[in-house]
Motif scaffolding. Sequence first.
Motif, PDB file in Angstrom:
ATOM      1  N   TYR A  63     -37.713-101.716 -44.027  1.00 52.12           N
ATOM      2  CA  TYR A  63     -38.907-101.161 -43.810  1.00 52.12           C
ATOM      3  C   TYR A  63     -39.793-101.820 -42.265  1.00 52.12           C
ATOM      4  O   TYR A  63     -39.853-102.860 -41.988  1.00 52.12           O
ATOM      5  N   TYR A  64     -40.598-100.696 -41.581  1.00 54.03           N
ATOM      6  CA  TYR A  64     -41.191-100.800 -40.478  1.00 54.03           C
ATOM      7  C   TYR A  64     -42.333-100.164 -40.435  1.00 54.03           C
ATOM      8  O   TYR A  64     -42.804 -99.920 -40.684  1.00 54.03           O
ATOM      9  N   MET A  65     -43.115-101.384 -39.241  1.00 56.32           N
ATOM     10  CA  MET A  65     -44.620-101.119 -38.962  1.00 56.32           C
ATOM     11  C   MET A  65     -43.981-100.195 -37.427  1.00 56.32           C
ATOM     12  O   MET A  65     -43.397-101.406 -36.614  1.00 56.32           O
ATOM     13  N   ASN A  66     -45.076 -99.473 -37.131  1.00 58.92           N
ATOM     14  CA  ASN A  66     -44.684 -99.247 -35.953  1.00 58.92           C
ATOM     15  C   ASN A  66     -46.306 -99.451 -35.168  1.00 58.92           C
ATOM     16  O   ASN A  66     -46.874 -99.229 -35.628  1.00 58.92           O
ATOM     17  N   TYR A  67     -46.378 -99.167 -34.032  1.00 56.39           N
ATOM     18  CA  TYR A  67     -47.499-100.136 -33.152  1.00 56.39           C
ATOM     19  C   TYR A  67     -47.370 -98.943 -31.765  1.00 56.39           C
ATOM     20  O   TYR A  67     -46.679 -98.393 -31.102  1.00 56.39           O
ATOM     21  N   VAL A  68     -48.406 -99.053 -30.951  1.00 58.97           N
ATOM     22  CA  VAL A  68     -48.647 -98.264 -29.642  1.00 58.97           C
ATOM     23  C   VAL A  68     -48.364 -99.708 -28.672  1.00 58.97           C
ATOM     24  O   VAL A  68     -48.890-100.737 -28.787  1.00 58.97           O
ATOM     25  N   SER A  69     -48.011 -99.292 -27.882  1.00 61.99           N
ATOM     26  CA  SER A  69     -47.482 -99.515 -26.141  1.00 61.99           C
ATOM     27  C   SER A  69     -48.728 -99.847 -25.474  1.00 61.99           C
ATOM     28  O   SER A  69     -49.117 -98.641 -25.201  1.00 61.99           O
ATOM     29  N   VAL A  70     -49.335-100.260 -25.292  1.00 61.01           N
ATOM     30  CA  VAL A  70     -50.995-100.334 -25.147  1.00 61.01           C
ATOM     31  C   VAL A  70     -50.675-101.448 -23.372  1.00 61.01           C
ATOM     32  O   VAL A  70     -50.730-102.237 -23.624  1.00 61.01           O
ATOM     33  N   ARG A  71     -51.256-100.621 -22.333  1.00 56.27           N
ATOM     34  CA  ARG A  71     -50.805-101.182 -21.008  1.00 56.27           C
ATOM     35  C   ARG A  71     -52.343-101.026 -20.450  1.00 56.27           C
ATOM     36  O   ARG A  71     -52.161-100.567 -20.001  1.00 56.27           O
ATOM     37  N   LYS A  72     -52.586-103.157 -20.028  1.00 55.53           N
ATOM     38  CA  LYS A  72     -54.271-102.752 -18.709  1.00 55.53           C
ATOM     39  C   LYS A  72     -53.179-101.793 -17.783  1.00 55.53           C
ATOM     40  O   LYS A  72     -52.080-102.713 -17.204  1.00 55.53           O
ATOM     41  N   ALA A  73     -54.717-100.988 -17.417  1.00 58.61           N
ATOM     42  CA  ALA A  73     -54.009-100.365 -16.404  1.00 58.61           C
ATOM     43  C   ALA A  73     -54.036-100.953 -14.474  1.00 58.61           C
ATOM     44  O   ALA A  73     -55.016-101.775 -14.447  1.00 58.61           O
ATOM     45  N   ASN A  74     -53.159-100.646 -13.454  1.00 61.67           N
ATOM     46  CA  ASN A  74     -53.307-100.633 -12.418  1.00 61.67           C
ATOM     47  C   ASN A  74     -52.865 -99.595 -11.994  1.00 61.67           C
ATOM     48  O   ASN A  74     -52.859 -99.157 -12.238  1.00 61.67           O
ATOM     49  N   VAL A  75     -52.743-100.001 -10.588  1.00 61.47           N
ATOM     50  CA  VAL A  75     -52.827 -98.750  -9.863  1.00 61.47           C
ATOM     51  C   VAL A  75     -51.484 -97.878  -9.770  1.00 61.47           C
ATOM     52  O   VAL A  75     -51.457 -96.896  -9.945  1.00 61.47           O
ATOM     53  N   PRO A  76     -50.470 -98.642  -9.657  1.00 62.19           N
ATOM     54  CA  PRO A  76     -49.248 -97.878  -9.993  1.00 62.19           C
ATOM     55  C   PRO A  76     -49.195 -97.772 -11.313  1.00 62.19           C
ATOM     56  O   PRO A  76     -47.876 -96.756 -11.657  1.00 62.19           O
ATOM     57  N   LEU A  77     -49.946 -98.270 -11.805  1.00 60.74           N
ATOM     58  CA  LEU A  77     -49.115 -97.389 -13.739  1.00 60.74           C
ATOM     59  C   LEU A  77     -49.709 -96.112 -13.985  1.00 60.74           C
ATOM     60  O   LEU A  77     -49.541 -95.583 -14.319  1.00 60.74           O
ATOM     61  N   VAL A  78     -50.737 -96.171 -13.200  1.00 62.39           N
ATOM     62  CA  VAL A  78     -52.261 -94.867 -12.792  1.00 62.39           C
ATOM     63  C   VAL A  78     -50.673 -93.615 -12.341  1.00 62.39           C
ATOM     64  O   VAL A  78     -50.926 -92.872 -13.272  1.00 62.39           O
ATOM     65  N   LEU A  79     -50.671 -94.297 -11.575  1.00 67.16           N
ATOM     66  CA  LEU A  79     -49.619 -93.579 -10.860  1.00 67.16           C
ATOM     67  C   LEU A  79     -48.483 -93.078 -11.539  1.00 67.16           C
ATOM     68  O   LEU A  79     -47.893 -92.014 -11.329  1.00 67.16           O
ATOM     69  N   LEU A  80     -48.260 -94.257 -12.042  1.00 65.64           N
ATOM     70  CA  LEU A  80     -46.947 -93.809 -12.933  1.00 65.64           C
ATOM     71  C   LEU A  80     -47.066 -92.021 -13.833  1.00 65.64           C
ATOM     72  O   LEU A  80     -46.115 -91.819 -14.230  1.00 65.64           O
ATOM     73  N   SER A  81     -48.122 -92.754 -14.476  1.00 62.59           N
ATOM     74  CA  SER A  81     -48.379 -92.118 -15.895  1.00 62.59           C
ATOM     75  C   SER A  81     -48.675 -90.342 -15.396  1.00 62.59           C
ATOM     76  O   SER A  81     -49.091 -89.912 -16.455  1.00 62.59           O
ATOM     77  N   LEU A  82     -48.674 -90.495 -14.103  1.00 61.15           N
ATOM     78  CA  LEU A  82     -49.399 -88.808 -13.526  1.00 61.15           C
ATOM     79  C   LEU A  82     -47.872 -88.201 -14.418  1.00 61.15           C
ATOM     80  O   LEU A  82     -47.963 -86.916 -14.113  1.00 61.15           O
ATOM     81  N   PHE A  83     -46.581 -88.646 -13.894  1.00 58.97           N
ATOM     82  CA  PHE A  83     -45.703 -88.230 -14.300  1.00 58.97           C
ATOM     83  C   PHE A  83     -44.506 -88.496 -15.636  1.00 58.97           C
ATOM     84  O   PHE A  83     -43.941 -87.504 -15.586  1.00 58.97           O
TER      85      PHE A  83
END
Length: 333
Positions: A63-83
Amino acid sequence: MFNKIYEEIKEFIKNNLKGLLFLGIILFLCFYKLPYVIYTPGGSINLNERTTVEGENSISGNYYMNYVSVRKANVPLVLLSLFVPNWDIYNEEDLTNLDYNTLFKIEQIDLKNSIYYASLNAYKKAGKLISVSSQKSYITLVSEESKTNLKVLDEIVSIDGNKFTKLTEFQEYVKSLNFDDKVTFIVKENGKEVEKYAYVINLDGEKKVGIAIVTEYEFESKPKLEMKTKSSEAGSSGGLMLTLDIYDKLTKEDLSHGKKVMGTGTIDEDGNVGAIGGVKYKMLGAQKDGADIFFVPKENYDEAKKVYKKNNLSFDLVMVETFEDAINYLNNL
């Protein structure tokens, strides 16, 4: 000697000024935190590696429980999320009106609450013994409509001199009062007991004080249960899957049938499965980790079906309303 070192440093800075400035900008962009979080497809936690029941029965699957990966945003991650597909940006305050650290502390309380309710349902269903040894109640929400000086994360000591053991008892007490009655709370704030108040108000035609309370339980069980968690983990959405894992170890049925059984959903003291957030990211994580079955709460099922079709997922998507629904499905495999 020091003059020579000073001159060498000054010369180095002069010759490499542009590069040092560029490096400084890159470091600033990487470490400066923005008021956003980024949700990405998560993963799966194998509960067989986290829970141990004394004298437990072996099961063929997991049995597994599933989770969401949540990252605090910085500028490079915001740019990466656009793609990057399925990387989504959310304003921190739009999600909860709370800062990240406060929200995480609340979700750690939710996790302990969830472990107790999961254990309670599993042990009761298996006919085993479980009892509460201690409990603490915390304020986890203060509505804008409330008339109170209570704050989120205040630990409740007493309410009008009473110590309620269940939220329903407190709710019934409030219903017995009149609108605009003052309710006195003794709470622990920064380790000290202080007196606070909340007035009974009209919320959607009902007598309420405009707060939410969550209780953190310590408990004892026979056979003994040990549950390992990490300091980075929080939230109540693994309640259903934890209940199934513990129950299967307490019985001789082997409900898993050798399958990778994954899913999400909160559990309450009566075995009802509640809605969760981030179902898309949990389902994508389950697909990545090879799920055979994925349980989803009824309230999230319509969204889950859309995610399932859009991403061509291959596991069996199963809607459940109660712990019993999940058991019945597994029994019929």
